[in-house]
Scaffold this motif. Structure first.
Motif, PDB file in Angstrom:
ATOM      1  N   ALA A  48      -4.110  25.587 -43.383  1.00  0.00           N
ATOM      2  CA  ALA A  48      -2.976  25.108 -42.153  1.00  0.00           C
ATOM      3  C   ALA A  48      -3.381  25.850 -40.857  1.00  0.00           C
ATOM      4  N   ASP A  49      -3.977  26.984 -40.941  1.00  0.00           N
ATOM      5  CA  ASP A  49      -4.178  27.747 -39.756  1.00  0.00           C
ATOM      6  C   ASP A  49      -5.553  28.084 -39.369  1.00  0.00           C
ATOM      7  N   LEU A  50      -6.545  28.021 -40.292  1.00  0.00           N
ATOM      8  CA  LEU A  50      -7.859  28.296 -39.690  1.00  0.00           C
ATOM      9  C   LEU A  50      -8.920  27.067 -40.103  1.00  0.00           C
ATOM     10  N   LEU A  51      -9.949  26.862 -39.282  1.00  0.00           N
ATOM     11  CA  LEU A  51     -11.055  26.151 -39.538  1.00  0.00           C
ATOM     12  C   LEU A  51     -12.177  27.098 -39.442  1.00  0.00           C
ATOM     13  N   VAL A  52     -13.084  27.102 -40.671  1.00  0.00           N
ATOM     14  CA  VAL A  52     -14.348  27.976 -40.395  1.00  0.00           C
ATOM     15  C   VAL A  52     -15.431  27.069 -40.706  1.00  0.00           C
ATOM     16  N   PHE A  94     -12.506  39.438 -43.242  1.00  0.00           N
ATOM     17  CA  PHE A  94     -11.182  39.653 -42.361  1.00  0.00           C
ATOM     18  C   PHE A  94      -9.989  39.331 -42.880  1.00  0.00           C
ATOM     19  N   GLU A  95      -8.977  39.714 -42.445  1.00  0.00           N
ATOM     20  CA  GLU A  95      -7.791  39.285 -43.063  1.00  0.00           C
ATOM     21  C   GLU A  95      -7.104  38.120 -42.400  1.00  0.00           C
ATOM     22  N   HIS A  96      -6.621  37.133 -43.284  1.00  0.00           N
ATOM     23  CA  HIS A  96      -6.194  35.967 -42.816  1.00  0.00           C
ATOM     24  C   HIS A  96      -5.128  36.258 -41.805  1.00  0.00           C
ATOM     25  N   PRO A  97      -5.087  35.735 -40.539  1.00  0.00           N
ATOM     26  CA  PRO A  97      -4.003  36.040 -39.500  1.00  0.00           C
ATOM     27  C   PRO A  97      -2.733  35.926 -39.733  1.00  0.00           C
ATOM     28  N   VAL A 118      -7.340  38.826 -47.726  1.00  0.00           N
ATOM     29  CA  VAL A 118      -8.482  39.195 -47.437  1.00  0.00           C
ATOM     30  C   VAL A 118      -9.541  38.232 -47.468  1.00  0.00           C
ATOM     31  N   MET A 119     -10.327  37.680 -46.388  1.00  0.00           N
ATOM     32  CA  MET A 119     -11.132  36.566 -46.584  1.00  0.00           C
ATOM     33  C   MET A 119     -12.625  37.125 -46.534  1.00  0.00           C
ATOM     34  N   ARG A 120     -13.439  36.723 -47.503  1.00  0.00           N
ATOM     35  CA  ARG A 120     -14.916  36.811 -47.350  1.00  0.00           C
ATOM     36  C   ARG A 120     -15.630  35.716 -47.288  1.00  0.00           C
ATOM     37  N   LEU A 121     -16.220  35.183 -46.269  1.00  0.00           N
ATOM     38  CA  LEU A 121     -16.785  33.615 -46.188  1.00  0.00           C
ATOM     39  C   LEU A 121     -17.982  33.880 -45.750  1.00  0.00           C
TER      40      LEU A 121
END
Length: 222
Positions: free
Chosen positions: A27-31, A205-208, A213-216
């Motif tokens: 809902a908040d991010l697009l990578v 990074f940490e999801h804002p 914790v996100m590892r992509l």
């Protein structure tokens, strides 16, 4: 690290076609995985209007820019889908709470297994957008590096920038004596390679919004 509007006076802008690979969406991010040769944002003039941001806006009209990659660098980029996420991500980039990992192939065989380059950088105004080392007026620029493998007289490297200066990895590798292969600005005979051999492989990074914790990662294409 900012866009190169042109890779050189004789290189026309001919961006790749095809869909943009999505690595993560919520809902908040697009990578996404930015292809080599595509600007992150529009350049000056209608011939430079096609870019990653404009293509993403077709599917996600609310998409918001958080950072950039050079035109000739491929790899992972985070976009926000809400103002709150953009604001928090911007702050996280500012205070260096987002860890970036790149893979590069460089000229020659690097002898040491790892190291740190600490050389201040500033724009070379007569030759902009080129950057150069300047110990008096340059901004602090630090890159950790690790040798991954020797490959046919070249070296595959993992690069972890602690700062995010324009062209930082490209100038630092040249200063190490091992410029990135295919780099149109900082290497010799770039035309011998199909592309610049620099790829943004991973982000931690940490999801804002959620704090998770996100590892992509985006697979290395070379």
């Amino acid at each position: 690290m900012h866009d190169d509007v042109s890779a050189g006076p004789s290189t026309p802008y001919d961006p790749p076609t095809g869909p943009i690979p999505v690595i993560h969406e919520d809902a908040d991010l697009l990578v996404v995985d930015k292809p080599q040769g595509l600007l992150s944002v529009p350049g000056r003039g209608p011939h430079l209007a096609d870019c990653l941001l404009s293509r993403l806006e077709e599917g996600w009209p609310e998409v918001l820019l958080c950072h950039r990659l050079d035109r000739d660098t491929s790899g992972i980029m985070i976009f926000a889908l809400t103002k709150a996420a953009q604001r928090k991500l911007g702050r996280m980039f500012e205070v260096k709470r987002i860890r970036k990992r790149y893979v590069a192939r460089v000229a020659g065989e690097v002898a040491e297994p790892e190291g740190v380059i600490d050389l201040p950088l500033i724009v070379d105004w007569p030759n902009r957008p080129l950057q150069h080392v300047n110990h008096e007026r340059g901004k602090p620029s630090v890159t950790e590096w690790r040798r991954l493998a020797h490959e046919d007289g070249t070296t595959r490297m993992q690069l972890m920038p602690r700062t995010g200066r324009s062209h930082q990895l490209r100038v630092h590798m040249r200063e190490l004596g091992h410029p990135i292969l295919g780099d149109p600005f900082y290497s010799e005979r770039p035309e011998e390679w199909s592309r610049m051999m620099l790829h943004a492989e991973g982000l931690k990074f940490e999801h804002p919004i959620t704090g998770k914790v996100m590892r992509l990662a985006a697979p290395v294409p070379f």
